[in-house]
Design an enzyme around this catalytic site. Structure first.
Site, PDB file in Angstrom:
ATOM      1  N   HIS A  98     -12.048 -36.029   9.056  1.00  0.00           N
ATOM      2  CA  HIS A  98     -12.757 -37.033   8.267  1.00  0.00           C
ATOM      3  C   HIS A  98     -12.043 -38.384   8.353  1.00  0.00           C
ATOM      4  O   HIS A  98     -12.682 -39.421   8.542  1.00  0.00           O
ATOM      5  CB  HIS A  98     -12.874 -36.560   6.815  1.00  0.00           C
ATOM      6  CG  HIS A  98     -13.680 -37.453   5.948  1.00  0.00           C
ATOM      7  ND1 HIS A  98     -13.113 -38.260   4.999  1.00  0.00           N
ATOM      8  CD2 HIS A  98     -15.022 -37.671   5.883  1.00  0.00           C
ATOM      9  CE1 HIS A  98     -14.065 -38.938   4.382  1.00  0.00           C
ATOM     10  NE2 HIS A  98     -15.236 -38.596   4.896  1.00  0.00           N
ATOM     11  N   ASP A 100     -19.028 -38.167   6.160  1.00  0.00           N
ATOM     12  CA  ASP A 100     -18.958 -37.472   4.875  1.00  0.00           C
ATOM     13  C   ASP A 100     -19.700 -36.136   4.923  1.00  0.00           C
ATOM     14  O   ASP A 100     -19.216 -35.125   4.403  1.00  0.00           O
ATOM     15  CB  ASP A 100     -19.532 -38.349   3.762  1.00  0.00           C
ATOM     16  CG  ASP A 100     -18.637 -39.525   3.400  1.00  0.00           C
ATOM     17  OD1 ASP A 100     -17.530 -39.658   3.974  1.00  0.00           O
ATOM     18  OD2 ASP A 100     -19.048 -40.331   2.544  1.00  0.00           O
TER      19      ASP A 100
END
EC number: 3.1.1.4
Length: 138
Positions: free
Chosen positions: A63, A105
């Site tokens: 991420h 996300d």
């Protein structure tokens, strides 16, 4: 408890997409990002360095790398649009940067869901940063 409530309210006004990230984690992984991933391993939370400690920590590493590749907006601040279609998150909108943040996300939330069995709160919550020294490239 009051302090926690005040902090949550302040975050709502300050961190646009981080609140959306929390919402996606809740929808997809059925866990609170703030209480489960905000200080976990070497990469979950603010910053990150070292070797990911398990598959959950690797979700945060990936991420972070994903956010690092986003250009043209602020991944932690800018609000994106998404919808739910047949149980899936679909990132939308006309801004390619914000859509990319949404995809980062979404991928992390799915990764958290798919790696729940590796989550080890006792071992990696508030993991000492001294154990996160080796640098790993994206």
């Amino acid at each position: 408890m009051r302090t926690l409530w005040i902090m949550a309210v302040l975050l709502l006004g300050v961190e646009g997409s981080l609140i959306q990230f929390e919402t996606l984690i809740m929808k997809v992984a059925k866990k609170s990002g703030m209480f489960s991933y905000s200080a976990y391993g070497c990469y979950c939370g603010w910053g990150g360095q070292g070797q990911p400690q398990d598959a959950t920590d690797r979700c945060c590493f990936v991420h972070d790398c994903c956010y690092g590749k986003v250009t043209g907006c602020d991944p932690k601040m800018d609000i994106y649009t998404y919808s739910e279609e047949n149980g899936d998150i679909v990132c939308g909108g006309d801004d390619p940067c914000r859509k990319a943040v949404c995809e980062c996300d979404k991928a992390a939330a799915i990764c958290f869901r798919d790696n729940k069995d590796t989550y080890d709160w006792k071992k990696y919550w508030r993991f000492p940063t001294k154990n996160c020294q080796e640098s790993v490239p994206c």
